[in-house]
Design a protein around this motif. Structure first.
Motif, PDB file in Angstrom:
ATOM      1  N   GLN A  81       0.826  -1.205   0.000  1.00  0.00           N
ATOM      2  CA  GLN A  81       0.000   0.000   0.000  1.00  0.00           C
ATOM      3  C   GLN A  81       0.861   1.255   0.000  1.00  0.00           C
ATOM      4  OE1 GLN A  81      -2.376  -0.726   3.500  1.00  0.00           O
ATOM      5  NE2 GLN A  81      -4.166  -1.343   2.291  1.00  0.00           N
ATOM      6  N   VAL A  85       0.885   4.031  -3.008  1.00  0.00           N
ATOM      7  CA  VAL A  85       0.507   5.419  -2.723  1.00  0.00           C
ATOM      8  C   VAL A  85       1.619   6.378  -3.126  1.00  0.00           C
ATOM      9  CG1 VAL A  85       0.042   7.057  -0.866  1.00  0.00           C
ATOM     10  CG2 VAL A  85      -1.122   4.851  -0.891  1.00  0.00           C
ATOM     11  N   THR A  86       2.846   6.031  -2.805  1.00  0.00           N
ATOM     12  CA  THR A  86       3.984   6.882  -3.166  1.00  0.00           C
ATOM     13  C   THR A  86       4.093   7.045  -4.673  1.00  0.00           C
ATOM     14  OG1 THR A  86       5.195   6.181  -1.188  1.00  0.00           O
ATOM     15  CG2 THR A  86       6.482   7.185  -2.952  1.00  0.00           C
ATOM     16  N   LEU A  88       1.652   6.692  -6.911  1.00  0.00           N
ATOM     17  CA  LEU A  88       0.505   7.439  -7.422  1.00  0.00           C
ATOM     18  C   LEU A  88       0.605   8.931  -7.117  1.00  0.00           C
ATOM     19  CD1 LEU A  88      -2.440   5.011  -6.567  1.00  0.00           C
ATOM     20  CD2 LEU A  88      -1.475   5.485  -8.825  1.00  0.00           C
ATOM     21  N   GLU A  89       1.294   9.263  -6.053  1.00  0.00           N
ATOM     22  CA  GLU A  89       1.412  10.672  -5.665  1.00  0.00           C
ATOM     23  C   GLU A  89       2.581  11.378  -6.354  1.00  0.00           C
ATOM     24  OE1 GLU A  89       1.560  10.673  -1.415  1.00  0.00           O
ATOM     25  OE2 GLU A  89      -0.617  10.454  -1.198  1.00  0.00           O
ATOM     26  N   GLY A  90       3.139  10.767  -7.379  1.00  0.00           N
ATOM     27  CA  GLY A  90       4.193  11.427  -8.134  1.00  0.00           C
ATOM     28  C   GLY A  90       5.449  10.610  -8.302  1.00  0.00           C
ATOM     29  N   GLY A  91       5.582   9.574  -7.502  1.00  0.00           N
ATOM     30  CA  GLY A  91       6.793   8.777  -7.585  1.00  0.00           C
ATOM     31  C   GLY A  91       6.922   8.001  -8.873  1.00  0.00           C
ATOM     32  N   ASN A  98      10.855   4.975  -8.924  1.00  0.00           N
ATOM     33  CA  ASN A  98       9.735   4.166  -9.429  1.00  0.00           C
ATOM     34  C   ASN A  98      10.079   2.691  -9.598  1.00  0.00           C
ATOM     35  OD1 ASN A  98      11.327   4.355 -11.716  1.00  0.00           O
ATOM     36  ND2 ASN A  98       9.875   5.612 -12.882  1.00  0.00           N
TER      37      ASN A  98
END
Length: 217
Positions: A81, A85-86, A88-91, A98
């Motif tokens: 998770q 989340v990381t 999806l938030e720009g990583g 990535n």
């Protein structure tokens, strides 16, 4: 006393002796049968006691296993998770993280698969097919992989997982998957019950042909 009377007395005496011997033999046979019966009953009792003990141990194993299952699954799920989340938030657009996060998420998924595979261990235990896959592997690598799988959780609590010093590769003979689960449980417990901004330190010491692993927090 006549000769005929003497013969009758001797005959009666012999008959008495024969009856006595027959009774003695019969009593001995009964005693032998009783002894054998007692031995068989005692053996049956011991076998049943052993079977009951074995069933109780299996039941205890099942309870402990199922109780730990949810706890073990939480760690890789939380890691996956966090990585998603990381990303999806720009990583996802950051090439520095990535691929690394996707690889770590893959390892966490593998850990989940291993945990679910262990559900088969209950059945294997009951049919005496529980086996360890013993092979040579680098235990330092396993510990580092466990550190990585708990990285996000550790950062959220400002908690450090570290070695007492720099170690080169240490190869051991054991079940790699099960050893990894042991480390995961130990470190996850340290994070769950340890103080914030705490530290969990791993020390490895070679004692003859064995490796002693100390986990302190």
């Amino acid at each position: 006393m006549s000769i005929e009377q003497n013969k009758n007395i001797e005959k009666d005496k012999k008959n008495t002796d024969v009856n006595t011997n027959t009774n003695a033999i019969s009593n001995n046979s009964i005693d032998t049968l009783m002894d054998k019966a007692e031995i068989e009953v005692a053996k049956w009792k011991n076998d049943r006691n052993f079977e009951i003990t074995r069933l109780k141990e299996q039941e205890q194993f099942r309870r402990e296993f199922l109780g730990n299952l949810a706890h073990e699954l939480k760690t890789p799920v939380f890691s996956i998770q966090g990585y998603i989340v990381t990303l999806l938030e720009g990583g996802l657009e950051d090439k520095k993280i990535n691929r690394s996060f996707l690889e770590r998420a893959e390892k966490a998924t593998d850990r989940m698969a291993n945990i679910l595979d262990d559900l088969d261990q209950i059945t294997k235990l009951e049919v005496d097919e529980l086996k360890n896959e013993i092979r040579s592997f680098d235990i330092i690598e396993v510990i580092k992989e466990t550190f990585e799988s708990l990285e996000i959780l550790a950062k959220s609590k400002d908690y450090k997982l570290k070695f007492a010093k720099e170690y080169s590769a240490i190869f051991v003979m054991a079940d790699r998957t099960k050893i990894g689960q042991v480390f995961s449980n130990l470190f996850a417990n340290a994070l769950a019950y340890g103080i914030e901004k705490g530290t969990c330190t791993i020390t490895l010491t070679q004692i003859e042909e064995f490796i002693e692993i100390e986990v302190s927090d």
